[in-house]
Design an enzyme around this catalytic site. Structure first.
Site, short mmCIF file in Angstrom:
data_model
loop_
_atom_site.label_atom_id
_atom_site.label_comp_id
_atom_site.label_asym_id
_atom_site.label_seq_id
_atom_site.Cartn_x
_atom_site.Cartn_y
_atom_site.Cartn_z
N GLY A 200 0.84 -1.20 0.00
CA GLY A 200 0.00 0.00 0.00
C GLY A 200 0.88 1.25 0.00
O GLY A 200 2.04 1.22 -0.39
N GLY A 201 0.29 2.33 0.48
CA GLY A 201 1.01 3.60 0.51
C GLY A 201 2.30 3.52 1.30
O GLY A 201 3.20 4.34 1.13
N GLY A 435 25.39 11.88 -29.11
CA GLY A 435 24.93 12.53 -27.89
C GLY A 435 25.45 11.80 -26.66
O GLY A 435 25.73 12.42 -25.63
N ALA A 436 25.60 10.48 -26.79
CA ALA A 436 26.06 9.70 -25.64
C ALA A 436 27.46 10.13 -25.23
O ALA A 436 27.82 10.06 -24.05
CB ALA A 436 26.01 8.22 -25.96
#
Ligand code: HXC
Length: 541
Positions: A200-201, A435-436
């Site tokens: 859960g949370g 870009g790498a």
């Protein structure tokens, strides 16, 4: 005197029986021995947790108790407990009859190899380790102290979640813990050990800490459990499949690692802790080292194969650079195309990020970018210098990547390197394209030392791809294309064009990498760099 004990007995829920006992002692003239004995008795009750039957059930599942975990994690005899006698205040659903000193969580501080740490350890034997208002208040107390006093927090999670009987109070209590996770982030290291249920949370507290480690087969994390999943999506899945260690270390990357059992996990956590500083104002500890920083590794001269398409194991380079070959890897089962972890050089912690040519040829993709970006940001937040080892043919192409948002995810890594002000040393071993090249801690992102092996190739792309674009009209002529490829390779398949421009500081012999890198970091110990003032940045999340 009697009045004082009355208050104590009823407030702590010890009740009338203990009060009566104390009155009898007082009437008979209570001795100091009795008073001390009473403290021991109360401690014995608290230490018993949920009682022998539940402790047995815990052991039967292969799990240690909350107290046994604390004992194993910390240096022997170093644990100082807080709030051993705290009890919940709930009176709904008959809860006034169901009180346990400590209220399902053990909190306090101690040391790991002599360095201070705050800990909490949820006790599943007490109301399933569920989180009440008071249980959370105990956790918050040590978190506040950790932030104030500058020491890490290690949480051992083993809980059925919000204490159902307390309703919204327990939700509020979680909120208080979350807020502190956020305030502590980047101030003190926070480590979560998932050693049982975490659902859960409740998962969002560990999720906001720096590292999550799980125990195989006895821990799980999910936002909604298998029953809800079946109702809502019709999927049939076990708790282990949905949120076990293998899911979170291999698929979701929620967890940074997993151990076979509690004992192994606690030992590994001690190992990790030794790499980390206590807080963001202190440097990581310097450990004694018995490895010559000038050690030469001749085998590295042949690590890169002659065939540029043949992979090699980048881990070999990491291990040969590291003091005593000691490497603590983070997320080793996820996004294997990038390797992240800690080593030491001359006894000082260094974070390593390295492309791994053995997986996806070392390409950057969504998973690798996210994994490495978070690691780089952790290092920067805690003043840990970063060593980047580069062999990257580019970003992985494909609709899967584009639809998944590789633009935003790749930008995370770019952003993380660019904003980092810690010492940054980069070694290019082979390919570094497009870009790498820029992303992987290049000179253009304030890399301090950018070294290249003679085998490095810095280019916009590989020769074949470049020629196919530049000379499309000649593609039918094989010989001509081969000549063009050769021409491109001669020009760019080396580190010297970049070195001529000063983008590479020096081309180094592979065998001398440990010495060069160690000296580079040594020269950067006084580095001071600041970014322009801002409230905070807006990293592409
Ligand atoms: C109160 C709880 C509890 C809880 C377990 N117990 N969870 N008590 N609140 N949340 C108690 C049980 O009643 C039992 O008490 C003891 O702990 C051990 O539980 P068992 O069920 O016997 O153990 P096991 O079979 O191992 O199952 C463990 C479990 C299950 C899977 C965790 O207990 C369970 O499903 N619990 C409820 C989980 C849940 O829905 N929690 C709320 C999630 S929502 P006795 O006296 O019999 O020993 C949430 C929101 C957080 O947490 C939001 C934050 C913003």
């Amino acid at each position: 005197m009697v009045c004082k004990y009355a208050k104590l007995c009823f407030a702590t829920g010890a009740g009338a029986a203990m009060f009566a006992q104390i009155i009898v002692r007082n009437l008979g003239g209570v001795s100091m021995k009795d008073i001390l004995q009473e403290l021991e008795d109360r401690r014995t009750v608290a230490r018993a947790g949920g009682g022998a039957r539940r402790v047995e059930a815990q052991h039967a599942k292969g799990k240690l108790t909350a107290r046994e975990r604390v004992e194993l994690l910390l240096d022997e005899g170093s644990f100082e407990e807080f709030d051993m006698f705290v009890q919940h205040r709930c009176t709904d659903f008959g809860m006034e009859e169901n009180r346990h000193p400590g209220d399902g969580v053990i909190t306090g501080w101690g040391t790991i190899n002599g360095r201070m740490v705050y800990v909490f350890s949820q006790d599943f034997t007490v109301l399933g380790g569920s989180v009440s208002e008071t249980h959370a208040a105990k956790i918050c107390k040590i978190m506040d102290m950790a932030i104030q006093n500058g020491a890490p927090v290690i949480g051992m999670n083993d809980s059925g979640g919000a204490r159902i009987q307390e309703g919204v109070s327990s939700l509020a209590a979680y909120g208080e813990v979350f807020q502190r996770n956020i305030l502590a982030s980047g101030v003190v290291p926070q480590i979560s050990l998932i050693m049982g249920p975490c659902a859960g949370g409740a998962v969002y507290s560990p999720a906001m800490t720096d590292f999550i480690f799980m125990v195989k087969d006895s821990s799980y994390m999910f936002v909604t459990g298998p029953d809800v999943v079946k109702t809502v999506t019709n999927e049939v899945v076990t708790a282990e499949e949905l949120g076990g260690a293998s899911t979170h270390t291999r698929k979701s990357s929620v967890a940074d690692g997993a151990s076979e059992n509690d004992v192994e996990l606690l030992a590994e956590t001690r190992r990790l802790f030794d790499f980390l500083p206590l807080n963001n104002r202190e440097k990581a500890p310097v450990r004694p080292f018995f490895d010559d920083p000038g050690r030469v590794e001749m085998s590295l001269d042949t690590l890169v194969p002659d065939n540029p398409n043949q992979p090699y194991d980048m881990k070999e380079l990491i291990l040969k650079i590291a003091d005593e070959g000691d490497f603590f890897e983070i997320q080793k089962d996820f996004a294997g195309n990038i390797i992240c972890g800690f080593i030491r050089l001359e006894g000082q912690t260094v974070g390593v990020v390295a492309n791994q040519p053995m997986v996806l040829a070392g390409c950057l993709d969504i998973d690798a970018s996210r994994k490495a970006a978070r690691f780089v940001r952790f290092c920067d937040a805690f003043e840990i210098p970063i060593l980047t080892l580069v062999d990257v043919p580019g970003f992985l192409p494909g609709t899967g990547q584009e639809y998944g948002g590789v633009i935003k995810h790749g930008a995370k890594l770019l952003f993380a390197y660019g904003e980092a002000t810690v010492p940054k040393v980069t070694v290019l071993t082979r390919k570094t394209y497009g870009g790498a090249y820029v992303v992987m801690s290049s000179k253009h992102l304030r890399g301090d030392f950018n070294y290249a092996w003679p085998t490095a190739e810095v280019a916009v792309m590989g020769a074949k791809g470049a020629v196919e674009i530049l000379y499309r009209s000649e593609l039918g002529d094989k010989d001509r294309i081969a000549a063009r490829v050769k021409e491109y390779e001669d020009r760019f398949a080396n580190p010297f064009v970049a070195a001529e421009k000063g983008f590479i500081d020096e081309v180094i012999m592979p065998h001398s990498t440990r010495r060069r890198v160690a000296r580079a970091f040594a020269s950067l110990r006084g580095k001071k760099q600041a970014n322009p003032w801002k409230k905070h940045d807006n990293i592409p999340l």
